[in-house]
Design an enzyme around this catalytic site. Sequence first.
Site, PDB file in Angstrom:
ATOM      1  N   ASN A 111       0.854  -1.188   0.000  1.00  0.00           N
ATOM      2  CA  ASN A 111       0.000   0.000   0.000  1.00  0.00           C
ATOM      3  C   ASN A 111       0.897   1.249   0.000  1.00  0.00           C
ATOM      4  OD1 ASN A 111      -2.697   1.056  -0.063  1.00  0.00           O
ATOM      5  ND2 ASN A 111      -2.471   1.662   2.073  1.00  0.00           N
ATOM      6  N   ASP A 214      -5.612   8.128   6.877  1.00  0.00           N
ATOM      7  CA  ASP A 214      -5.034   7.561   5.650  1.00  0.00           C
ATOM      8  C   ASP A 214      -3.619   8.109   5.475  1.00  0.00           C
ATOM      9  OD1 ASP A 214      -4.601   6.565   3.013  1.00  0.00           O
ATOM     10  OD2 ASP A 214      -6.750   6.580   2.631  1.00  0.00           O
TER      11      ASP A 214
END
Length: 303
Positions: A111, A214
């Site tokens: 990610n 995030d």
Amino acid sequence: MSYKVEALPDSYAGLGEGPHWDVARQSLYYVDLEVGVIHRYDYKQNKVYKAQIQGEEFASFILPIENRPQEFAVGCNRRCVVVQWDGVAPVAKVLRTLFEVQPGLVDNRINDAKTDPRGRFVGGTMCCTGDIFTQFKGELYVWQAGGEVRKIKGEVGISNGLAWDEKAKKFYFIDTNTHEVNAYDYNVETGAVSNPKVVFDLRKIRPNTPLYPDGMTVDTEGNIYVATFNGGSVFKVNPSSGKILLEIKIPTTQITSVAFGGPQLDILYVTTANKFDQPVPAGTTYKVTGLNAKGYPGVPLKV
């Protein structure tokens, strides 16, 4: 304080992520994660260029490679690959693989990833099947040129925001699934991390509807900027006190990441997503001006 939020032209990405400001090219690089597309926003031209990476379905981050103007490290599934792109052409190609992580875990992928102040790779993985917000199958890694990839943290849910404050000798890391921002003592000479401490807990802001942290960046004063997926905001936070100094509201809800850039490094670029059929302008990339703050440029990866 009055800040201004403006959309970048033709900047749409279904899952925009990984903004990285390149000083040499006065450009912002970012990805459209789930379709294998890389983007370059040219500041002087006020224009976005996009390229599909041949044969790849994911592009989870993009990092310019030091002294190689047309080469970039990109996350493709569980591999960190070198991609060749002139920044203009609509297609880019993979040249080679730098390393692979968790090769046996086919449900996992890399990610978020960044370079530390010395040009090392730091990034992690996540599970991308099932309920991604309840699984902890990811790991966090560090890699530097000439060495092997090394795990520095296990049992990670969604490996996300990374930021360094070299003056404070701190490394900040977000595991989205914990709703927390952690600070580590960071040895910039070795890349070693130690003494984790929670400095910002997003469950305490809206306990009834937890915010998912995030991407993240840091300014020159040591404040962190935390993007909130489903929260529609970027929080400017003093990590020493945990106090929110400013809530920067963005006109869509799925805020994915942030990076300072521009000629003076005083523009905050914000990527967003359009997951699960969000209304317009979801997926737009924004610039925020008037914050009276400056950040650090992206560091190229040393290979």
